[in-house]
Design a protein around this motif. Sequence first.
Motif, PDB file in Angstrom:
ATOM      1  N   ASN A  46       0.848  -1.182   0.000  1.00  0.00           N
ATOM      2  CA  ASN A  46       0.000   0.000   0.000  1.00  0.00           C
ATOM      3  C   ASN A  46       0.890   1.241   0.000  1.00  0.00           C
ATOM      4  O   ASN A  46       1.775   1.372   0.843  1.00  0.00           O
ATOM      5  CB  ASN A  46      -0.923   0.009   1.214  1.00  0.00           C
ATOM      6  CG  ASN A  46      -1.978  -1.071   1.155  1.00  0.00           C
ATOM      7  OD1 ASN A  46      -2.307  -1.578   0.082  1.00  0.00           O
ATOM      8  ND2 ASN A  46      -2.525  -1.444   2.298  1.00  0.00           N
ATOM      9  N   VAL A  47       0.654   2.139  -0.945  1.00  0.00           N
ATOM     10  CA  VAL A  47       1.528   3.299  -1.110  1.00  0.00           C
ATOM     11  C   VAL A  47       0.715   4.582  -1.201  1.00  0.00           C
ATOM     12  O   VAL A  47      -0.492   4.574  -1.466  1.00  0.00           O
ATOM     13  CB  VAL A  47       2.418   3.162  -2.367  1.00  0.00           C
ATOM     14  CG1 VAL A  47       3.333   1.963  -2.255  1.00  0.00           C
ATOM     15  CG2 VAL A  47       1.566   3.085  -3.634  1.00  0.00           C
ATOM     16  N   GLU A  48       1.410   5.697  -0.997  1.00  0.00           N
ATOM     17  CA  GLU A  48       0.827   7.017  -1.192  1.00  0.00           C
ATOM     18  C   GLU A  48       1.043   7.458  -2.637  1.00  0.00           C
ATOM     19  O   GLU A  48       1.924   6.935  -3.334  1.00  0.00           O
ATOM     20  CB  GLU A  48       1.500   8.034  -0.257  1.00  0.00           C
ATOM     21  CG  GLU A  48       1.340   7.744   1.217  1.00  0.00           C
ATOM     22  CD  GLU A  48       2.100   8.748   2.077  1.00  0.00           C
ATOM     23  OE1 GLU A  48       2.466   9.838   1.563  1.00  0.00           O
ATOM     24  OE2 GLU A  48       2.356   8.439   3.266  1.00  0.00           O
ATOM     25  N   PRO A  49       0.272   8.439  -3.117  1.00  0.00           N
ATOM     26  CA  PRO A  49       0.489   8.960  -4.476  1.00  0.00           C
ATOM     27  C   PRO A  49       1.694   9.904  -4.506  1.00  0.00           C
ATOM     28  O   PRO A  49       1.546  11.127  -4.555  1.00  0.00           O
ATOM     29  CB  PRO A  49      -0.826   9.674  -4.792  1.00  0.00           C
ATOM     30  CG  PRO A  49      -1.359  10.083  -3.457  1.00  0.00           C
ATOM     31  CD  PRO A  49      -0.942   9.012  -2.490  1.00  0.00           C
ATOM     32  N   ARG A  50       2.895   9.313  -4.504  1.00  0.00           N
ATOM     33  CA  ARG A  50       4.132  10.083  -4.459  1.00  0.00           C
ATOM     34  C   ARG A  50       5.268   9.205  -4.987  1.00  0.00           C
ATOM     35  O   ARG A  50       5.049   8.065  -5.390  1.00  0.00           O
ATOM     36  CB  ARG A  50       4.422  10.527  -3.028  1.00  0.00           C
ATOM     37  CG  ARG A  50       4.628   9.360  -2.082  1.00  0.00           C
ATOM     38  CD  ARG A  50       4.820   9.805  -0.643  1.00  0.00           C
ATOM     39  NE  ARG A  50       6.010  10.635  -0.527  1.00  0.00           N
ATOM     40  CZ  ARG A  50       6.127  11.654   0.318  1.00  0.00           C
ATOM     41  NH1 ARG A  50       5.105  11.969   1.110  1.00  0.00           N
ATOM     42  NH2 ARG A  50       7.235  12.356   0.386  1.00  0.00           N
ATOM     43  N   HIS A  51       6.505   9.738  -4.972  1.00  0.00           N
ATOM     44  CA  HIS A  51       7.670   8.970  -5.406  1.00  0.00           C
ATOM     45  C   HIS A  51       8.080   7.958  -4.327  1.00  0.00           C
ATOM     46  O   HIS A  51       8.076   8.272  -3.138  1.00  0.00           O
ATOM     47  CB  HIS A  51       8.860   9.897  -5.678  1.00  0.00           C
ATOM     48  CG  HIS A  51       8.702  10.744  -6.893  1.00  0.00           C
ATOM     49  ND1 HIS A  51       8.137  12.002  -6.855  1.00  0.00           N
ATOM     50  CD2 HIS A  51       9.051  10.524  -8.193  1.00  0.00           C
ATOM     51  CE1 HIS A  51       8.137  12.524  -8.070  1.00  0.00           C
ATOM     52  NE2 HIS A  51       8.684  11.651  -8.905  1.00  0.00           N
ATOM     53  N   TYR A  52       8.462   6.773  -4.791  1.00  0.00           N
ATOM     54  CA  TYR A  52       9.027   5.745  -3.921  1.00  0.00           C
ATOM     55  C   TYR A  52      10.335   5.251  -4.532  1.00  0.00           C
ATOM     56  O   TYR A  52      10.415   5.009  -5.747  1.00  0.00           O
ATOM     57  CB  TYR A  52       8.076   4.559  -3.765  1.00  0.00           C
ATOM     58  CG  TYR A  52       7.003   4.749  -2.730  1.00  0.00           C
ATOM     59  CD1 TYR A  52       7.054   4.089  -1.497  1.00  0.00           C
ATOM     60  CD2 TYR A  52       5.920   5.587  -2.975  1.00  0.00           C
ATOM     61  CE1 TYR A  52       6.056   4.262  -0.553  1.00  0.00           C
ATOM     62  CE2 TYR A  52       4.914   5.767  -2.029  1.00  0.00           C
ATOM     63  CZ  TYR A  52       4.997   5.100  -0.824  1.00  0.00           C
ATOM     64  OH  TYR A  52       4.009   5.279   0.117  1.00  0.00           O
ATOM     65  N   ARG A  53      11.329   5.111  -3.689  1.00  0.00           N
ATOM     66  CA  ARG A  53      12.571   4.478  -4.103  1.00  0.00           C
ATOM     67  C   ARG A  53      12.444   2.984  -3.843  1.00  0.00           C
ATOM     68  O   ARG A  53      12.044   2.560  -2.755  1.00  0.00           O
ATOM     69  CB  ARG A  53      13.756   5.037  -3.311  1.00  0.00           C
ATOM     70  CG  ARG A  53      15.094   4.434  -3.714  1.00  0.00           C
ATOM     71  CD  ARG A  53      16.223   4.948  -2.837  1.00  0.00           C
ATOM     72  NE  ARG A  53      17.515   4.482  -3.284  1.00  0.00           N
ATOM     73  CZ  ARG A  53      18.665   4.755  -2.675  1.00  0.00           C
ATOM     74  NH1 ARG A  53      18.668   5.502  -1.576  1.00  0.00           N
ATOM     75  NH2 ARG A  53      19.810   4.297  -3.163  1.00  0.00           N
TER      76      ARG A  53
END
Length: 525
Positions: A346-353
Motif C-alpha cells: 500500500n503506497v501514497e500517491p508520491r515517489h518511492y525508491r
Amino acid sequence: MRKDLLKLSRRDFLKSSAAMSALAALPLSVRWSVARAVTQMAGLSDPALQEKFVNPVPDAMAPGFKYVADKFGRYRVQIREALQFTGLRNGGVEVPTPVWGYADLMQRGRFRNATWPGKTFEVKSVSAGGTPETEVFWANSLKNTFQHLLPVDPNLHWCYGLPGYEGYSIATNGVPTITHLHGGHSDFQFDGNPEFFYSPGSAIVGPSWALAPGGFTSKFRYDNNVRAGNLWYHDHALGITRLNVYAGLAGLYFVRDEYDTGLPDNPLTLPAWPYEKAYAIQDRMFRATGELFYPAFPGDPFYADFIDGEGAVLPPELFPSGGPTALAEFFGDHMVVNGVIWPKENVEPRHYRTHLLNGTDSRFMLLEMRVVNAGVTDPAVGTPIPFHVVGSDQGIAEAATEVTQLLFEPGSRYDIVVDFSGLAGKRVIMTNLLGDSPFGGELPEPEDLFEDRQTDRVMAFDVVLQKDYGVADSFDPAAIAAAARWQPNQNPVARTRKVALFEGTDEFGRLQPLLGVAEPTVDAA
C-alpha cells in the motif's frame, strides 16, 4: 540446451505434469486439461488457485527488520530452521512452509526469529564516517538437522564429495553452509568461497579453511572503504548453493555513503524510508501442504528437459530412483517477494525508491509497471508507466534514466524510483514479460510459458494511502547526475584474459554450465 528439445519437453512436461509423455497422442488442449488434474494429484500447489495481491509484503527496510550491531560494533547471525507463512493456501487454509533462515544470534531460543529473507544489513562507508570493516559472525546452527529440505545429488562436485570428505554425510554430520556477500569488497578468506564451508558448530570444515592467515574462523570482515551500493548475502556451499538458497538462505545488505545516506535530506533527493523499499524477488514451487518442492526425479518438472532430452545416462547404482539429480536450470511457478507469494504494498500517491534483487536461480525478467483499476490481478489489461533507474549492482548511476522496461537478470540488483502521483485509487502491477524458460534475447514463444501462467505478475502497489504532505516529495532526476562520481579506470592493462561462460556436459551427459578461459594462458606470473 537445444531449443527444439527444450520446447517439446517443456510443453509436454513443464507446463503440465509428470505423466504428460503418456498423453502425447492427445490434442494439445486436451493434454493441458488432463495435465492440470495430474499436477494436483501429484500434490503440487496450483499457482492459479493462489490469491494474488492480498498479503502485505514484509518491509525489508523497516528499522525493526535491520540487524543491530552489538556494543563492539559486531554482528552475530545464525542459520537455523524456521516456519514461514508465505501466503500459500490449501483448501482455503494458510499453510506454513519449513525453511532455513538467518536469525539474530543474540535472540536465540525464539524459533520464529529466523526469517526468509534474513534481516537487512545497513552499514556506513568510511567516507560517511563508518568503520573500516564490518565484522559478522555467521554461525551454522542447523545442529539438529540431518536431512536437507530438498533432494541432494551426492554425485556432484560438492562438499562431502571432495577427496578426504567422502566419509561425511548430511545424515551424520549435518548441512554444510558458507555465507557469501554478493557484490562486496572482501579478502579471499571472507568471500564465502564454496570450499570454505563448515558444518554445524564448525565440526567439519572445508579444505580451504586453513588457507587464511592464522586459520579461518566463522567471523567475516567486509571492507567499508567503498561507495554506497545494493548488495545481498546468501549461502554458497559447494554443490548445494542452489538448494541452500532455495531453502531460504538469502538477505539484503546496503552500504550508505555521504551521497546515498538513506536520510530524507540526502543530496541525491532520493526518497527515504518509509518511502524507500527493498524487494528480494524469487520463484518457487510448493507442495500443496506448504513444503518447498524442488525437481530431482523422473516425472518431476524439468527432468525431461535436462536428463531425457539431453540423452544423459544416470547409472542406477548411483541414481537408484533415476535421481536425485541436479538439473541445469530451474523456473518456479510461484513468484515470491520477501518470502511472500504475490504480495502487495500500500503506497501514497508520491515517489518511492525501490531496491530490486533478482534472487532467482535461472529466471530473466523484463519488468514493467502497469496501471490497472483497483482489484485487478491480470497485468495484461494494464498500461505501462515510466520510472527512473538511478542505480544498479555497483551503486548510484552516473545519471537517472527514464525507462518503461527493465531487463533483470539473476543475481542482479537495480535501484529505481517510481512515481505514483496522480494514481490515487489505482493499482500498479509489477509485470514480467519474459517466459518460463532460458532467455535467448527475445520475447517468449507460447511454448516457453507455463500453462495458465501466473509468473507474468510479481507484486502489486495499491495507491490507497493518503499523501503525507508533511514529508517532502522532492525527487529530482537531475540531482543524480550532479552528484555522479563515476570515473573511468585509467590504470594500464597488465594482462588480458578472455573467458567464456558456456554449457558443457559432465560424466553422465548432463548439461553443466561452465566458466573458463577461452584461450591458453601464456603470460601468468
